[in-house]
Design a protein around this motif. Sequence first.
Motif, PDB file in Angstrom:
ATOM      1  N   ARG A  30       0.838  -1.205   0.000  1.00 46.62           N
ATOM      2  CA  ARG A  30       0.000   0.000   0.000  1.00 46.62           C
ATOM      3  C   ARG A  30       0.872   1.253   0.000  1.00 46.62           C
ATOM      4  NH1 ARG A  30      -5.178  -0.401   3.551  1.00 46.62           N
ATOM      5  NH2 ARG A  30      -5.936  -1.288   1.589  1.00 46.62           N
ATOM      6  N   ALA A  31       1.950   1.241   0.772  1.00 52.35           N
ATOM      7  CA  ALA A  31       2.855   2.391   0.783  1.00 52.35           C
ATOM      8  C   ALA A  31       3.441   2.626  -0.603  1.00 52.35           C
ATOM      9  CB  ALA A  31       3.966   2.163   1.806  1.00 52.35           C
ATOM     10  N   ALA A  32       3.851   1.543  -1.268  1.00 58.33           N
ATOM     11  CA  ALA A  32       4.421   1.666  -2.609  1.00 58.33           C
ATOM     12  C   ALA A  32       3.400   2.222  -3.593  1.00 58.33           C
ATOM     13  CB  ALA A  32       4.937   0.310  -3.082  1.00 58.33           C
ATOM     14  N   ALA A  33       2.139   1.798  -3.464  1.00 52.46           N
ATOM     15  CA  ALA A  33       1.103   2.279  -4.383  1.00 52.46           C
ATOM     16  C   ALA A  33       0.812   3.766  -4.171  1.00 52.46           C
ATOM     17  CB  ALA A  33      -0.171   1.452  -4.195  1.00 52.46           C
ATOM     18  N   ILE A  34       0.772   4.202  -2.921  1.00 52.19           N
ATOM     19  CA  ILE A  34       0.533   5.624  -2.639  1.00 52.19           C
ATOM     20  C   ILE A  34       1.700   6.463  -3.148  1.00 52.19           C
ATOM     21  CG2 ILE A  34       0.288   7.319  -0.778  1.00 52.19           C
ATOM     22  CD1 ILE A  34      -1.161   5.110   0.828  1.00 52.19           C
ATOM     23  N   ALA A  35       2.916   5.929  -3.047  1.00 49.45           N
ATOM     24  CA  ALA A  35       4.108   6.673  -3.468  1.00 49.45           C
ATOM     25  C   ALA A  35       4.241   6.774  -4.979  1.00 49.45           C
ATOM     26  CB  ALA A  35       5.361   6.018  -2.890  1.00 49.45           C
ATOM     27  N   ASP A  36       3.522   5.939  -5.726  1.00 52.27           N
ATOM     28  CA  ASP A  36       3.641   5.948  -7.180  1.00 52.27           C
ATOM     29  C   ASP A  36       3.219   7.313  -7.744  1.00 52.27           C
ATOM     30  OD1 ASP A  36       2.493   5.475 -10.047  1.00 52.27           O
ATOM     31  OD2 ASP A  36       3.710   3.703  -9.627  1.00 52.27           O
ATOM     32  N   ARG A  37       4.051   7.885  -8.605  1.00 49.71           N
ATOM     33  CA  ARG A  37       3.801   9.237  -9.104  1.00 49.71           C
ATOM     34  C   ARG A  37       2.779   9.292 -10.229  1.00 49.71           C
ATOM     35  NH1 ARG A  37       6.920  12.881  -6.655  1.00 49.71           N
ATOM     36  NH2 ARG A  37       8.841  12.153  -5.645  1.00 49.71           N
ATOM     37  N   ARG A  38       2.380   8.153 -10.758  1.00 57.08           N
ATOM     38  CA  ARG A  38       1.351   8.141 -11.798  1.00 57.08           C
ATOM     39  C   ARG A  38       0.003   7.653 -11.282  1.00 57.08           C
ATOM     40  NH1 ARG A  38       6.152   7.202 -14.416  1.00 57.08           N
ATOM     41  NH2 ARG A  38       6.503   8.430 -16.318  1.00 57.08           N
ATOM     42  N   MET A  60       8.107   8.462  13.986  1.00 58.75           N
ATOM     43  CA  MET A  60       8.069   8.572  12.533  1.00 58.75           C
ATOM     44  C   MET A  60       8.518   7.254  11.917  1.00 58.75           C
ATOM     45  SD  MET A  60      10.163  11.223  10.030  1.00 58.75           S
ATOM     46  CE  MET A  60      11.805  10.584  10.456  1.00 58.75           C
ATOM     47  N   ARG A  61       7.637   6.651  11.102  1.00 60.46           N
ATOM     48  CA  ARG A  61       7.990   5.453  10.334  1.00 60.46           C
ATOM     49  C   ARG A  61       8.118   5.858   8.869  1.00 60.46           C
ATOM     50  NH1 ARG A  61       7.045   0.819  13.565  1.00 60.46           N
ATOM     51  NH2 ARG A  61       8.231  -0.240  11.939  1.00 60.46           N
ATOM     52  N   ILE A  62       9.100   5.287   8.174  1.00 56.30           N
ATOM     53  CA  ILE A  62       9.458   5.737   6.834  1.00 56.30           C
ATOM     54  C   ILE A  62       9.379   4.569   5.871  1.00 56.30           C
ATOM     55  CG2 ILE A  62      11.233   6.888   5.443  1.00 56.30           C
ATOM     56  CD1 ILE A  62      12.528   7.587   8.291  1.00 56.30           C
ATOM     57  N   ARG A  63       8.598   4.727   4.804  1.00 54.27           N
ATOM     58  CA  ARG A  63       8.516   3.721   3.757  1.00 54.27           C
ATOM     59  C   ARG A  63       9.035   4.298   2.441  1.00 54.27           C
ATOM     60  NH1 ARG A  63       7.752  -1.661   5.138  1.00 54.27           N
ATOM     61  NH2 ARG A  63       6.339  -1.781   6.906  1.00 54.27           N
ATOM     62  N   ASN A  64       9.942   3.580   1.803  1.00 59.23           N
ATOM     63  CA  ASN A  64      10.447   3.972   0.502  1.00 59.23           C
ATOM     64  C   ASN A  64       9.418   3.661  -0.588  1.00 59.23           C
ATOM     65  OD1 ASN A  64      13.059   4.873   1.318  1.00 59.23           O
ATOM     66  ND2 ASN A  64      13.668   2.735   1.588  1.00 59.23           N
ATOM     67  N   PRO A  65       9.619   4.174  -1.809  1.00 57.82           N
ATOM     68  CA  PRO A  65       8.661   3.909  -2.888  1.00 57.82           C
ATOM     69  C   PRO A  65       8.542   2.441  -3.277  1.00 57.82           C
ATOM     70  CG  PRO A  65       9.987   5.817  -3.432  1.00 57.82           C
ATOM     71  CD  PRO A  65      10.600   5.207  -2.206  1.00 57.82           C
ATOM     72  N   ASP A  66       9.501   1.616  -2.901  1.00 63.05           N
ATOM     73  CA  ASP A  66       9.367   0.176  -3.161  1.00 63.05           C
ATOM     74  C   ASP A  66       8.730  -0.560  -1.986  1.00 63.05           C
ATOM     75  OD1 ASP A  66      11.395   0.182  -1.282  1.00 63.05           O
ATOM     76  OD2 ASP A  66      12.835  -0.941  -2.507  1.00 63.05           O
ATOM     77  N   GLU A 274      -8.623   2.243   0.870  1.00 64.34           N
ATOM     78  CA  GLU A 274      -9.119   0.999   0.314  1.00 64.34           C
ATOM     79  C   GLU A 274      -9.002   0.966  -1.210  1.00 64.34           C
ATOM     80  OE1 GLU A 274      -9.819  -1.640   2.102  1.00 64.34           O
ATOM     81  OE2 GLU A 274      -9.215  -0.399   3.796  1.00 64.34           O
ATOM     82  N   ALA A 275      -8.688   2.112  -1.817  1.00 66.55           N
ATOM     83  CA  ALA A 275      -8.464   2.132  -3.262  1.00 66.55           C
ATOM     84  C   ALA A 275      -7.085   1.621  -3.631  1.00 66.55           C
ATOM     85  CB  ALA A 275      -8.659   3.548  -3.799  1.00 66.55           C
ATOM     86  N   TYR A 276      -6.239   1.399  -2.614  1.00 69.53           N
ATOM     87  CA  TYR A 276      -4.880   0.938  -2.848  1.00 69.53           C
ATOM     88  C   TYR A 276      -4.728  -0.495  -2.346  1.00 69.53           C
ATOM     89  CZ  TYR A 276      -3.910   5.880  -3.596  1.00 69.53           C
ATOM     90  OH  TYR A 276      -3.906   7.161  -4.078  1.00 69.53           O
ATOM     91  N   PRO A 277      -3.887  -1.280  -2.981  1.00 66.76           N
ATOM     92  CA  PRO A 277      -3.751  -2.696  -2.598  1.00 66.76           C
ATOM     93  C   PRO A 277      -3.210  -2.861  -1.187  1.00 66.76           C
ATOM     94  CG  PRO A 277      -1.990  -2.063  -4.098  1.00 66.76           C
ATOM     95  CD  PRO A 277      -2.972  -0.929  -4.073  1.00 66.76           C
TER      96      PRO A 277
END
Length: 278
Positions: A30-38, A60-66, A274-277
Amino acid sequence: MVPFRKMHGLGNDFVVLDARQAPLPITPARAAAIADRRFGVGCDQLILLEPGGEGADVVMRIRNPDGSEAGACGNATRCVAALVAGETARGQVVVRTIAGDLPVERLPGEACDLWRADMGAPRLGWQEVPLAAAMDTLHLPLAAGGVADPAACSTGNPHATFFVPALDALELAAIGPALEHDPIFPERANIGFAQVLDRAHLRLAVWERGAGLTLACGSGACAALVNAARRGLTGRAATVSLPGGDLRIEWREDGHVLMTGPAATAFTGTLDLEAYPR
């Protein structure tokens, strides 16, 4: 719908979600999907705020785009401190990360909104970076794409810094991925490319672990100054110029690294988780 805040430090941008009042179901996917720029909001890192405990104002918890989790992020630390300080009308905030507690203070009398974060002491041993085997962290046996002989340390994340004569001559997007994933780094690494302009000024670009090239990397700027000072290329304080702007870095005599730079909010909005996996 869940509110979010889009923030950045020198263009290193974050989607900040607030889970201090109630948990949010943020998985790596879900973090990766939100981070996606498209297809998502788009960001270099997703930041999740959780309740602070004893001695800290916020976690603070940090998630990378992957979707992978990072231990520290200097630019995000300043942004989170600015957010919490705005809520509490205090100029000092302690941000807790999985890499440790980071005190941050707003600098009075500055023309722009500048924040100074104590990023703690760098970890210089090969096991602390970590590296795959015992070796001198000042000179790693690593080369690719015309760069060689980096120095390594951990500033909450593993970093390797290559010192180069001309930053603009490098194909960073071509050599960054292979260096990030080199077997010498069992947890991968952030790869910095630093050009020493003089003893108080570095130019820096960073290929971030799990994120790629970004406009700024705060922990990478700290690592670059520490590694440059260890090699005698600079003093213990310098301006580090990144594509997004300048950070002031100081490696104090007590071992702690201080990072000074701005924090800004770009916009706010809401998203449907819920729109994100999952």
